[in-house]
Design an enzyme around this catalytic site. Structure first.
Site, PDB file in Angstrom:
ATOM      1  N   GLU A  60      -5.604  -3.569  10.339  1.00 30.46           N
ATOM      2  CA  GLU A  60      -4.713  -4.584  11.100  1.00 30.46           C
ATOM      3  C   GLU A  60      -5.645  -5.960  10.522  1.00 30.46           C
ATOM      4  OE1 GLU A  60      -3.646  -0.368  13.325  1.00 30.46           O
ATOM      5  OE2 GLU A  60      -5.959  -1.303  12.094  1.00 30.46           O
ATOM      6  N   PRO A 266      -5.370   6.779  -2.245  1.00 31.67           N
ATOM      7  CA  PRO A 266      -5.401   7.231  -1.044  1.00 31.67           C
ATOM      8  C   PRO A 266      -5.389   6.434   0.305  1.00 31.67           C
ATOM      9  CG  PRO A 266      -6.453   8.378  -2.751  1.00 31.67           C
ATOM     10  CD  PRO A 266      -6.606   7.178  -3.553  1.00 31.67           C
ATOM     11  N   GLU A 311      -8.056  -4.194  -3.087  1.00 35.38           N
ATOM     12  CA  GLU A 311      -7.401  -4.095  -4.190  1.00 35.38           C
ATOM     13  C   GLU A 311      -6.189  -3.928  -3.730  1.00 35.38           C
ATOM     14  OE1 GLU A 311     -10.565  -4.478  -8.445  1.00 35.38           O
ATOM     15  OE2 GLU A 311      -9.109  -2.630  -7.647  1.00 35.38           O
ATOM     16  N   ASN A 335       2.940   0.059   6.123  1.00 38.22           N
ATOM     17  CA  ASN A 335       3.403  -0.604   5.930  1.00 38.22           C
ATOM     18  C   ASN A 335       4.419  -0.970   4.534  1.00 38.22           C
ATOM     19  OD1 ASN A 335       4.161  -3.703   6.150  1.00 38.22           O
ATOM     20  ND2 ASN A 335       2.197  -4.311   4.948  1.00 38.22           N
ATOM     21  N   ILE A 337       5.411  -4.273   3.802  1.00 40.42           N
ATOM     22  CA  ILE A 337       5.850  -5.605   3.650  1.00 40.42           C
ATOM     23  C   ILE A 337       5.068  -5.772   1.924  1.00 40.42           C
ATOM     24  CG2 ILE A 337       5.747  -7.745   4.378  1.00 40.42           C
ATOM     25  CD1 ILE A 337       5.608  -6.609   7.580  1.00 40.42           C
ATOM     26  N   GLU A 338       4.470  -5.707   2.170  1.00 39.93           N
ATOM     27  CA  GLU A 338       2.895  -6.391   1.104  1.00 39.93           C
ATOM     28  C   GLU A 338       3.807  -5.801  -0.657  1.00 39.93           C
ATOM     29  OE1 GLU A 338      -1.196  -4.924   1.916  1.00 39.93           O
ATOM     30  OE2 GLU A 338      -1.103  -5.663   3.167  1.00 39.93           O
TER      31      GLU A 338
END
Length: 421
Positions: A60, A266, A311, A335, A337-338
């Protein structure tokens, strides 16, 4: 109902404190800033009313970056109060927003009792509250209404599973949901479920995560890491959750990855040492990012453990192909998207209900592929690492997919204007 909820919080506080101390064995941040969790704060109150943004943890907080930046630019007379619930979220916020100096102030959100939240609001006197994604706390909502602090839920998502849980506490949660001044949902499906949840003034603005842009220094770090790895193909297993690493490591001997390096990152840093021991117990040669420094990754290394904080973009930049964790087991996924934003082909497991729409859209855009289990993931990865043209086409599709969905930050900012003016 809210009285009983608050009473349950007070009765549970000794256990909550014990759990904080217990978690602090592995993650010392849980033993810091305790007073803030109970509504006590050091230093003077802010000189003027701040925009309060609550980002519970790492995901978030990273998602909030474009919005926080946009708010600071649009409202130069206002500062940001950024609250969290986890030490990793707080550390991520410090790393992302240190460049803004005193304009971004950080704190833990106190536990959801009326008395503690009221102390928090009296101390900071925010002009508005912006909650990221899924955070709905009954006493926070009630105290904000009492102190005339408008509340917006932005980048909001709500799975069918979460909706069913909320409806079991409908008397409590519907009251909280109805107190929102506005809601900015990620998708039409999220908007429908949020309306069913009881939230008013729901608008579809898209996912702010599409607007996250990697820092150039982080991309350069990824390039250096790739140079340390060398010419070997790289499979990144990103944000893996408990139980998934064992599945991957168990399946690894049966799959010919043609000399590829498997990078496992992880999601929770307190598990870094546990995962390292797990890799070694499988008789796989291990290198840890935390001890690598500037040295090359040894040629015989089978697994590189990404045991570093902040990182993730560097790991994405360094890989050829990314598997997104949390999806092999019924944990809802993470997610993707990155990875898409950096033009990386993506693999996801069968369980992506927390990111159902974006995962299906990425698959439909030929930017991602779904696999059934850990062995299927590794076999598909082995195939794609050899199929250079297909992999490059997927990467182009992934970048185009991410670019197509940008703009949610500005749409959200326009929605927030009446609350902030």
């Amino acid at each position: 109902m809210r009285f009983l909820y608050s009473l349950a919080w007070w009765l549970a506080l000794p256990l909550v404190v014990a759990r904080l101390w217990w978690r602090g064995r592995k993650e010392l941040g849980y033993r810091q800033h305790w007073a803030e969790r109970f509504g006590f704060y050091q230093g003077s109150a802010p000189r003027h009313r701040m925009i309060w943004v609550h980002a519970v943890s790492v995901g978030e907080t990273r998602a909030a970056e474009p919005l926080v930046t946009a708010l600071l630019q649009a409202y130069p007379e206002r500062d940001i109060l950024l609250t969290h619930m986890t030490p990793t979220g707080r550390a991520t916020g410090q790393a992302l927003f240190a460049k803004y100096g005193v304009r971004v102030r950080q704190s833990y959100l106190p536990y959801d009792t009326g008395w503690m939240v009221a102390r928090f609001l009296r101390h900071f006197t925010p002009c508005a509250c912006v909650l990221m994604e899924t955070e709905v706390w009954p006493n926070v909502m009630a105290q904000c209404a009492r102190h005339k602090v408008p509340v917006a839920l932005v980048n909001a998502r709500l799975s069918e599973r979460s909706l069913a849980k909320a409806q079991r506490l409908s008397a409590l949660m519907k009251e909280a949901a109805q107190a929102f001044s506005c809601v900015a949902a990620q998708t039409d499906a999220d908007a429908r479920r949020l309306r069913d949840f009881g939230a008013p003034h729901v608008h579809v603005t898209g996912s702010i995560k599409f607007d996250v842009t990697p820092d150039e220094a982080m991309l350069a770090r990824g390039e250096r890491l790739r140079a340390q790895i060398g010419a070997r193909p790289v499979l990144l297993c990103a944000s893996t959750r408990e139980g998934e690493e064992a599945l991957i490591l168990d399946a690894l001997p049966a799959v010919d990855l043609t000399g590829a390096l498997v990078v496992i990152v992880p999601r929770h840093p307190q598990r870094f040492d546990e995962v390292a021991r797990m890799i070694e117990s499988h008789d796989l040669s291990l290198c840890r990012r935390s001890t690598l420094g500037d040295a090359p990754v040894p040629a015989g290394t089978r697994v590189l453990l990404g045991d570093s904080m902040g990182e993730m973009f560097a790991y994405y930049a360094a890989c050829d192909l990314a598997f997104i964790g949390g999806s092999l087991l019924p944990l809802g996924g993470q997610n993707l998207i990155e990875a898409c934003a950096l033009g990386k082909p993506v693999l996801v497991g069968p369980h992506t209900f927390n990111f159902a729409s974006v995962s299906e859209d990425a698959i439909a855009a030929s930017a991602a592929l779904r696999v059934a289990d850990a062995e299927s993931m590794l076999r598909e990865a082995a195939r794609l690492l050899l199929a250079e043209h297909e992999r490059l086409v997927m990467g182009v599709n992934a970048e185009a997919f991410a670019r197509l969905h940008r703009g949610a930050t500005q749409r959200t900012l326009r929605l927030l204007e009446p609350l902030l003016d």
